[in-house]
Design an enzyme around this catalytic site. Structure first.
Site, short mmCIF file in Angstrom:
data_model
loop_
_atom_site.label_atom_id
_atom_site.label_comp_id
_atom_site.label_asym_id
_atom_site.label_seq_id
_atom_site.Cartn_x
_atom_site.Cartn_y
_atom_site.Cartn_z
N SER A 196 0.83 -1.21 0.00
CA SER A 196 0.00 0.00 0.00
C SER A 196 0.85 1.25 0.00
CB SER A 196 -0.93 0.04 1.22
OG SER A 196 -1.69 1.24 1.16
N LYS A 211 -4.24 -6.88 3.77
CA LYS A 211 -4.27 -5.74 2.83
C LYS A 211 -5.71 -5.43 2.41
CE LYS A 211 -3.33 -2.40 0.21
NZ LYS A 211 -3.38 -2.34 -1.20
N HIS A 259 -7.24 -3.54 5.17
CA HIS A 259 -6.65 -2.19 5.10
C HIS A 259 -7.46 -1.34 4.12
CE1 HIS A 259 -4.24 0.65 2.75
NE2 HIS A 259 -3.51 0.88 3.84
N ASN A 260 -7.77 -1.92 2.97
CA ASN A 260 -8.51 -1.17 1.95
C ASN A 260 -9.95 -0.90 2.40
OD1 ASN A 260 -6.18 -1.40 0.48
ND2 ASN A 260 -7.18 -2.02 -1.40
N GLU A 304 -9.71 1.91 4.55
CA GLU A 304 -9.46 3.05 3.66
C GLU A 304 -10.80 3.60 3.12
OE1 GLU A 304 -6.23 2.28 0.74
OE2 GLU A 304 -7.69 2.81 -0.79
N1 LIG Z 1 -2.43 1.61 -8.45
C1 LIG Z 1 -2.36 1.67 -7.14
O1 LIG Z 1 -2.36 2.74 -6.52
C2 LIG Z 1 -2.28 0.41 -6.36
C3 LIG Z 1 -2.40 -0.82 -6.95
N2 LIG Z 1 -2.26 -1.97 -6.20
C4 LIG Z 1 -2.37 -3.28 -6.83
O2 LIG Z 1 -1.11 -3.59 -7.46
C5 LIG Z 1 -1.32 -4.35 -8.65
C6 LIG Z 1 -0.74 -3.57 -9.84
O3 LIG Z 1 -1.43 -2.34 -9.91
P1 LIG Z 1 -1.07 -1.22 -11.01
O4 LIG Z 1 0.38 -0.94 -10.98
O5 LIG Z 1 -2.03 -0.10 -10.77
O6 LIG Z 1 -1.34 -1.93 -12.37
P2 LIG Z 1 -2.71 -2.43 -13.03
O7 LIG Z 1 -3.56 -3.11 -12.03
O8 LIG Z 1 -3.30 -1.32 -13.81
O9 LIG Z 1 -2.16 -3.55 -14.04
C7 LIG Z 1 -1.38 -3.23 -15.15
C8 LIG Z 1 -0.26 -4.22 -15.28
O10 LIG Z 1 -0.79 -5.55 -15.41
C9 LIG Z 1 -0.24 -6.13 -16.60
N3 LIG Z 1 -1.18 -7.12 -17.14
C10 LIG Z 1 -2.49 -6.98 -17.32
N4 LIG Z 1 -3.01 -8.11 -17.83
C11 LIG Z 1 -1.97 -8.97 -18.00
C12 LIG Z 1 -1.86 -10.29 -18.46
N5 LIG Z 1 -2.93 -10.97 -18.85
N6 LIG Z 1 -0.63 -10.87 -18.46
C13 LIG Z 1 0.43 -10.20 -18.03
N7 LIG Z 1 0.40 -8.94 -17.58
C14 LIG Z 1 -0.80 -8.33 -17.55
C15 LIG Z 1 -0.05 -4.97 -17.51
O11 LIG Z 1 0.81 -5.33 -18.54
P3 LIG Z 1 0.76 -4.54 -19.93
O12 LIG Z 1 1.55 -3.28 -19.73
O13 LIG Z 1 1.37 -5.48 -20.88
O14 LIG Z 1 -0.69 -4.27 -20.24
C16 LIG Z 1 0.56 -3.98 -16.54
O15 LIG Z 1 1.90 -4.26 -16.26
C17 LIG Z 1 -2.84 -4.57 -8.73
O16 LIG Z 1 -3.16 -5.77 -8.11
C18 LIG Z 1 -3.40 -3.41 -7.94
O17 LIG Z 1 -4.68 -3.68 -7.41
C19 LIG Z 1 -1.99 -1.92 -4.87
C20 LIG Z 1 -1.84 -0.74 -4.24
C21 LIG Z 1 -2.01 0.53 -4.89
O1 LIG Z 2 -4.89 -0.66 -2.82
C1 LIG Z 2 -4.98 0.50 -3.05
C2 LIG Z 2 -4.59 1.49 -2.02
O2 LIG Z 2 -4.31 0.90 -0.81
C3 LIG Z 2 -5.48 0.95 -4.38
O3 LIG Z 2 -5.31 2.31 -4.60
C4 LIG Z 2 -6.88 0.51 -4.64
O4 LIG Z 2 -7.13 0.63 -6.02
C5 LIG Z 2 -7.92 1.31 -3.92
O5 LIG Z 2 -9.15 0.69 -3.99
P1 LIG Z 2 -10.37 1.20 -4.91
O6 LIG Z 2 -9.81 1.34 -6.32
O7 LIG Z 2 -11.39 0.12 -4.79
O8 LIG Z 2 -10.82 2.53 -4.35
#
Ligand SMILES: NC(=O)C1=CN([C@@H]2O[C@H](COP(=O)(O)OP(=O)(O)OC[C@H]3O[C@@H](n4cnc5c(N)ncnc54)[C@H](OP(=O)(O)O)[C@@H]3O)[C@@H](O)[C@H]2O)C=CC1
Ligand SMILES: O=C(CO)[C@H](O)[C@H](O)COP(=O)(O)O
Length: 497
Positions: free
Chosen positions: A130, A184, A187-188, A191
């Site tokens: 997070s 986690k 936590h969300n 949140e």
């Molecule tokens: N964004 C945030 O603030 C937060 C996100 N998270 C979690 O972390 C994880 C990553 O989040 P985030 O960085 O936002 O990215 P996304 O959830 O937007 O995912 C995008 C990534 O996933 C890859 N991807 C999607 N489909 C496939 C597939 N079928 N095979 C291989 N790769 C694939 C994409 O590759 P490509 O570039 O090739 O499309 C890209 O690297 C998620 O589980 C999310 O919920 C946790 C905390 C905070």
């Molecule tokens: O994990 C997170 C922060 O801790 C991500 O930002 C998550 O996407 C937040 O949840 P939602 O998109 O459902 O508001």
């Protein structure tokens, strides 16, 4: 030279976490399904201090570039993309290597994958991360769960990469199985609760108190110096100050009032129901995301009720701004305590069900920095669980109980005022109702039990003797009240079904 660790999935989280790991002195190999993100990451690594990041477009070369036992963090979209990425990388991994899923994954998927990779001799961790983009880049809170042996392989890395607070890095081995993902997820959920409560505070101050965005900025800025000090209050203060680059006043007024979501809040509420743990503040915040989505319906409804005069309720009140701000601050704080108590109770219930033996005080500690819910009062939550690891609820910790009692007058005033003027405060109201229900030794549940026994012979327990009892309520009432009705004509008997 082989890299210390690898990271696959270079979107927002992966790219920033990779740069963070490299900056802390651990050479890292990176890979992404679409090669453009690999180039982007390597370029950023150069630009941000010539960091030791090596990019790979071939999965096999990527895995082979990592020192053994190989540890690969995966940060792709949760669900099927994780399975597909594991399938791809596992072809090149060897016995003793370790897969670490850093995404917001459903904990049972982690447990399934853990078993699946075990057949190949691979270790597995489900590690909630997070902190969003900033946290990933400069120090997130991390919640790894799974095999302790696997955690030991990355402990030196994650301890340096995590946010640092006065009592250590914001990472700990959470527990076995899917414990890290479950924590986690909650936590969300917390949140969601925090964000809804802050939004309600904003609504009351703006709609009832008439505060301008400038005044809202100043209020939240001040709040962030006291008991409410937290990341979410801090960013809220900032948001009120950002102008609309397309003209007009502040941007916040132009943002459509429809909240998005990715799923972890919904899972939290489902788990609350599954484990029979009341998490009403968190559940309400999820409901509010659903209701916010009904924008067109709400606009239509507002017209219907405005024509019937309900829209004018607000005009009737005059409030003292200073007093209102003070009361709302106290209501927000007390409501937050309820929300955190609910989240912690859910974690404990799961821990008991799964035999995870989770340490609630330690979880509060790793949330003190890096993550979205980081807040000053988490230190006191940690202390409460350290004082009494068996604490039934945060609400009855002597310090928190005293604080709630001190704030309940203000809390009631805010909720009553909001009800009076028709500005909904569902999160604060749900929290207050949770407090008022939890602190009462006797509830009207006796009547619900009597009703259940009346129509369904479900039996009931008594306050004065042990055992399960059933009463022929209908027959008795019919006889007793029927006789009375015959003579006085005043009483009526209900029906059995
Ligand atoms: N964004 C945030 O603030 C937060 C996100 N998270 C979690 O972390 C994880 C990553 O989040 P985030 O960085 O936002 O990215 P996304 O959830 O937007 O995912 C995008 C990534 O996933 C890859 N991807 C999607 N489909 C496939 C597939 N079928 N095979 C291989 N790769 C694939 C994409 O590759 P490509 O570039 O090739 O499309 C890209 O690297 C998620 O589980 C999310 O919920 C946790 C905390 C905070
Ligand atoms: O994990 C997170 C922060 O801790 C991500 O930002 C998550 O996407 C937040 O949840 P939602 O998109 O459902 O508001």
């Amino acid at each position: 030279m082989a890299s210390r660790i690898g990271l696959a999935g270079l979107a927002v989280m992966g790219q920033n976490l990779a740069l963070n790991i490299a900056e802390k002195g651990f050479p890292i190999s990176v890979y992404n399904r679409s090669p453009a993100k690999v180039e982007e990451t390597v370029e950023r690594a150069k630009a941000e201090g010539d960091l030791p990041v090596r990019g790979f477009k071939d999965a096999g070369e990527f895995v082979r570039s990592i020192q053994r036992p190989r540890c690969v963090i995966i940060l792709v979209k949760a669900g099927a993309p994780v399975d597909q990425t594991i399938e791809l990388l596992a072809q090149f991994m060897e016995k003793g290597d370790c897969v670490i899923d850093g995404g917001n994954e459903w904990y049972e998927n982690t447990e399934r994958r853990m078993e699946a990779v075990k057949a190949k001799g691979l270790l597995y961790l489900g590690m909630g991360v997070s902190g969003g983009e900033e946290g990933a880049r400069h120090g997130p809170s991390m919640m790894p769960g799974g095999a302790l042996e696997a955690y030991k392989l990355i402990e030196d890395v994650v301890k340096k990469v995590a946010a640092q607070v006065e009592d250590g890095p914001c990472v700990t081995f959470v527990g076995p199985g899917g414990a890290g993902n479950f924590v986690k997820m909650v936590h969300n959920g917390i949140e969601y609760g925090d964000m809804e409560l802050i939004a309600e505070a904003y609504d009351v101050l703006k709609s009832v108190g008439g505060l301008s965005n400038k005044e809202l900025h100043e209020t939240f800025f001040e709040w962030n110096k006291g008991e409410l000090e937290s990341f979410l209050v801090e960013i809220t203060a900032d948001i009120f100050a950002v102008p609309d680059d397309k003209g007009g006043s502040e941007l916040v007024d132009k943002v459509l009032d429809k909240t998005g979501m990715k799923g972890t809040g919904k899972w939290t509420v489902q788990q609350g129901a599954e484990l029979s743990v009341a998490i009403s503040t968190i559940a309400t915040s999820l409901d509010l995301r659903f209701l916010s989505g009904l924008k067109d319906e709400r606009v239509a409804a507002s017209k219907v009720f405005k024509e019937l005069g309900v829209g004018d309720l607000l005009k009737k009140v005059k409030v003292d701004k200073k007093e209102l701000i003070d009361n709302v601050r106290k209501a927000l704080y007390a409501s937050k305590i309820c929300s955190y108590a609910q989240g912690m109770n859910l974690i404990r219930a799961k821990s008991i069900e799964k035999g995870w033996n989770l340490n609630l005080g330690e979880l509060a500690r790793i949330w003190k920095g890096g993550c979205i819910i980081r807040a000053k009062f988490l230190d006191r939550i940690k202390q409460a669980y350290d004082r009494n690891p068996k604490l039934a609820s945060l609400l009855i910790d002597p310090e928190f109980a005293k604080e709630m009692v001190e704030r309940q007058g203000s809390w009631r005033k805010v909720v009553s005022l909001a009800i009076e003027v028709g500005v909904s405060t569902p999160g604060m109201s749900a929290s207050l109702a949770y407090f008022d229900t939890y602190r009462r030794g006797r509830l009207p549940a006796n009547l619900v039990q009597a009703q259940r026994d009346y129509f369904g012979s479900h039996t009931y327990e008594r306050t004065d003797m042990n055992g399960a009892f059933h009463t022929e309520w209908y027959k008795i009432a019919k006889k007793l009240l029927g006789e009375k009705a015959a003579t006085t004509g005043e009483l009526h008997v209900g029906s059995k079904e």
